[in-house]
Motif scaffolding. Structure first.
Motif, PDB file in Angstrom:
ATOM      1  N   SER A   1       0.818  -1.214   0.000  1.00 59.19           N
ATOM      2  CA  SER A   1       0.000   0.000   0.000  1.00 59.19           C
ATOM      3  C   SER A   1       0.855   1.269   0.000  1.00 59.19           C
ATOM      4  CB  SER A   1      -0.929  -0.007   1.209  1.00 59.19           C
ATOM      5  OG  SER A   1      -0.165   0.011   2.396  1.00 59.19           O
TER       6      SER A   1
ATOM      7  N   SER B   1      -3.654  13.094  -5.302  1.00 54.54           N
ATOM      8  CA  SER B   1      -4.158  13.688  -4.056  1.00 54.54           C
ATOM      9  C   SER B   1      -5.465  13.055  -3.580  1.00 54.54           C
ATOM     10  CB  SER B   1      -4.335  15.191  -4.233  1.00 54.54           C
ATOM     11  OG  SER B   1      -5.172  15.430  -5.349  1.00 54.54           O
ATOM     12  N   ARG B   2      -6.030  12.141  -4.365  1.00 57.85           N
ATOM     13  CA  ARG B   2      -7.252  11.486  -3.899  1.00 57.85           C
ATOM     14  C   ARG B   2      -6.954  10.427  -2.829  1.00 57.85           C
ATOM     15  NH1 ARG B   2      -9.908   8.565  -8.262  1.00 57.85           N
ATOM     16  NH2 ARG B   2      -7.823   8.580  -9.121  1.00 57.85           N
ATOM     17  N   PHE B   3      -5.704   9.979  -2.790  1.00 57.36           N
ATOM     18  CA  PHE B   3      -5.348   8.960  -1.807  1.00 57.36           C
ATOM     19  C   PHE B   3      -5.128   9.576  -0.434  1.00 57.36           C
ATOM     20  CE2 PHE B   3      -3.448   6.384  -5.508  1.00 57.36           C
ATOM     21  CZ  PHE B   3      -4.678   5.808  -5.753  1.00 57.36           C
ATOM     22  N   ASN B   4      -5.133   8.726   0.578  1.00 59.85           N
ATOM     23  CA  ASN B   4      -4.898   9.214   1.940  1.00 59.85           C
ATOM     24  C   ASN B   4      -3.443   9.627   2.117  1.00 59.85           C
ATOM     25  OD1 ASN B   4      -7.512   8.802   2.783  1.00 59.85           O
ATOM     26  ND2 ASN B   4      -7.084   6.722   3.543  1.00 59.85           N
ATOM     27  N   GLN B   5      -3.262  10.652   2.891  1.00 59.99           N
ATOM     28  CA  GLN B   5      -1.932  11.112   3.256  1.00 59.99           C
ATOM     29  C   GLN B   5      -1.214   9.987   4.030  1.00 59.99           C
ATOM     30  OE1 GLN B   5      -1.343  14.036   2.033  1.00 59.99           O
ATOM     31  NE2 GLN B   5       0.778  14.068   2.749  1.00 59.99           N
ATOM     32  N   PRO B   6       0.022   9.648   3.677  1.00 56.69           N
ATOM     33  CA  PRO B   6       0.696   8.587   4.438  1.00 56.69           C
ATOM     34  C   PRO B   6       0.969   9.014   5.887  1.00 56.69           C
ATOM     35  CG  PRO B   6       2.205   9.594   2.865  1.00 56.69           C
ATOM     36  CD  PRO B   6       0.844  10.144   2.570  1.00 56.69           C
ATOM     37  N   THR B   7       0.853   8.084   6.808  1.00 55.21           N
ATOM     38  CA  THR B   7       1.200   8.343   8.210  1.00 55.21           C
ATOM     39  C   THR B   7       2.685   7.983   8.379  1.00 55.21           C
ATOM     40  OG1 THR B   7       0.843   6.108   9.027  1.00 55.21           O
ATOM     41  CG2 THR B   7      -1.125   7.507   8.825  1.00 55.21           C
TER      42      THR B   7
ATOM     43  N   ALA C   1       2.792   4.663  -0.811  1.00 52.83           N
ATOM     44  CA  ALA C   1       2.268   5.846  -1.496  1.00 52.83           C
ATOM     45  C   ALA C   1       3.298   6.457  -2.442  1.00 52.83           C
ATOM     46  CB  ALA C   1       1.847   6.882  -0.457  1.00 52.83           C
TER      47      ALA C   1
ATOM     48  N   ASP D   1       3.746   4.501   7.314  1.00 55.70           N
ATOM     49  CA  ASP D   1       3.589   4.051   5.931  1.00 55.70           C
ATOM     50  C   ASP D   1       4.873   4.190   5.120  1.00 55.70           C
ATOM     51  OD1 ASP D   1       0.899   3.327   6.167  1.00 55.70           O
ATOM     52  OD2 ASP D   1       0.262   5.414   5.914  1.00 55.70           O
TER      53      ASP D   1
END
Ligand SMILES: *[C@@H]1O[C@H](CO)[C@@H](O)[C@H](O)[C@H]1NC(C)=O
Ligand SMILES: *[C@@H]1O[C@H](CO)[C@@H](O)[C@H](O)[C@H]1NC(C)=O
Ligand SMILES: *[C@@H]1O[C@H](CO)[C@@H](O)[C@H](O)[C@H]1NC(C)=O
Ligand SMILES: *[C@@H]1O[C@H](CO)[C@@H](O)[C@H](O)[C@H]1NC(C)=O
Length: 362
Positions: free
Chosen positions: A251, A268-274, A253, A277
């Motif tokens: 997964s 930018s549609r994906f979640n911001q990595p923590t 990014a 990640d």
């Protein structure tokens, strides 16, 4: 004119130096066993200058913490082994190519695979140092000092000697990241983006070990009554850390560096990595064919599985180039005896196992 030439030479030289530093890494500590601490002469500096692959900052840390070096090497080795296990059935199988560059040129590409390699080796260092502390191998740390978990039943003792994952995390951060922190690239440059990528993936690896460490307990009391329990903090099995990071790989990014020198999502549609990640900045090279310039070894000669639909299946592994087939037979021993359970397990007398089908380039 001469100044232009000078500029050109300087650019060439710095590019070359960059290549050189990328080509060797502290990972080589895994390939060239570091002497055990008791063999070091107190204050002896040469050991650190002889270790291959260290950046200037890492060399300084080596001088300050010489006895840690063997465990960093051990951690890197554990990380590399885990990488090879997790990728054993894939086109890129985490194979090492030599002692100094370890993985060769493929690591110069900021791919997903590179992201995983950085994470798993940083995780290996946290793991090895945390354990070495618990085992009393290092003079600067001991058992974990983690506070008693709130939810631990009142009558259980908190006090066994635990893996010192706080120390392992902190030391690995200093050591592994030193190499990135001492680089000084222009903000927003591709190289700076790569530094940010490495730092993020190192952190993700360290956090996986830190977060997966858990409470372990042992029973005491007369004849196993377990009236008393002693508990401590214990590292997770490294395989589980590897599994977790492999999921993060799946997964990961895709990022790019902004002009302000930050990483941002390509999509930018994906979640911001923590911070847990993995991120990457370059597409993966073609791992199908051998290519000197990307460092890809190609899949020629690799084993594939004719009946598998996964990455180890022959179509995918051999990239549609076709393959050779061979059959191997494995005999399983039949257990004739009273315990019924064995008869149940080994009911069939002979298993024909189609073990491998060798690929071939056309
Ligand atoms: C490279 O690594 C191998 C295996 O660990 C070792 O036997 C060999 O001595 C190393 N070679 C060099 C030049 O360090
Ligand atoms: C090797 O990879 C580079 C970069 O992807 C590519 O431009 C080049 O054509 C490849 N060379 C061969 C021989 O496949
Ligand atoms: C990994 O791939 C390389 C290159 O294709 C190959 O030489 C090596 O044997 C492979 N290793 C394993 C464990 O399959
Ligand atoms: C090949 O793949 C099949 C299907 O996934 C699997 O059942 C089998 O165990 C695999 N064989 C080997 C030798 O890995």
């Amino acid at each position: 004119m001469p100044s232009l030439l000078l500029l050109f030479t300087a650019a060439l030289l710095s590019g070359w130096a960059q290549l050189l530093t990328e080509a060797s890494s502290w990972w080589s500590l895994a390939m060239n066993p570091v002497q055990r601490p008791d063999m070091f002469i107190i204050g002896a500096q040469p050991v650190c200058s002889q270790l291959p692959g260290l950046s200037p900052g890492q060399r300084k840390l080596c001088q300050l913490y010489q006895e840690h070096m063997a465990y960093i090497g051990e951690g890197a080795k554990t990380g590399i082994k885990e990488c090879q296990y997790q990728f054993r059935q894939r086109r890129w199988n985490c194979s090492t190519v030599d002692n100094t560059s370890v993985f060769g040129r493929v690591m110069q590409i900021g791919s997903r695979e590179t992201a995983f390699t950085y994470a798993v080796s940083a995780a290996g260092v946290v793991n090895a140092i945390s354990r070495a502390c618990r085992e009393g191998e290092l003079s600067t740390c001991g058992c974990s000092r983690a506070a008693r978990p709130q939810d631990l039943p009142r009558d259980w003792l908190w006090g066994g000697c635990g893996d010192n994952v706080e120390y392992g995390y902190r030391f690995a951060k200093e050591f592994v990241d030193a190499r990135e922190r001492e680089k000084n690239f222009a903000k927003g440059s591709e190289e700076q983006g790569r530094v940010l990528m490495n730092l993020q993936n190192n952190e993700a690896g360290r956090r996986a070990v830190y977060k997966m460490a858990d409470v372990a307990c042992k029973c005491h009391g007369v004849s196993g009554s377990c009236s008393l329990k002693t508990c401590w903090l214990q590292l997770a099995e490294f395989r589980k850390v590897g599994d977790q990071l492999k999921e993060k790989y799946d997964s990961a990014a895709a990022m790019r560096v902004t002009r302000k020198g930050k990483l941002e999502l390509v999509n930018s549609r994906f979640n911001q990595p923590t911070p847990e990640d993995l991120v990457y900045v370059d597409p993966s090279p073609d791992y199908c064919l051998r290519n000197e310039s990307t460092g890809s070894l190609g899949t020629q000669g690799r084993l594939c599985n004719k009946t598998s639909e996964g990455m180890d299946g022959c179509e995918l592994m051999c990239c549609g180039r076709g393959y050779d087939q061979f059959k191997s037979v494995q005999h399983m021993i039949v257990f004739h005896g009273p315990p019924l359970i064995f008869d149940l397990i080994f009911r069939s007398p002979l298993h024909d196992v189609e073990a491998g089908i060798r690929s071939q380039r056309f």
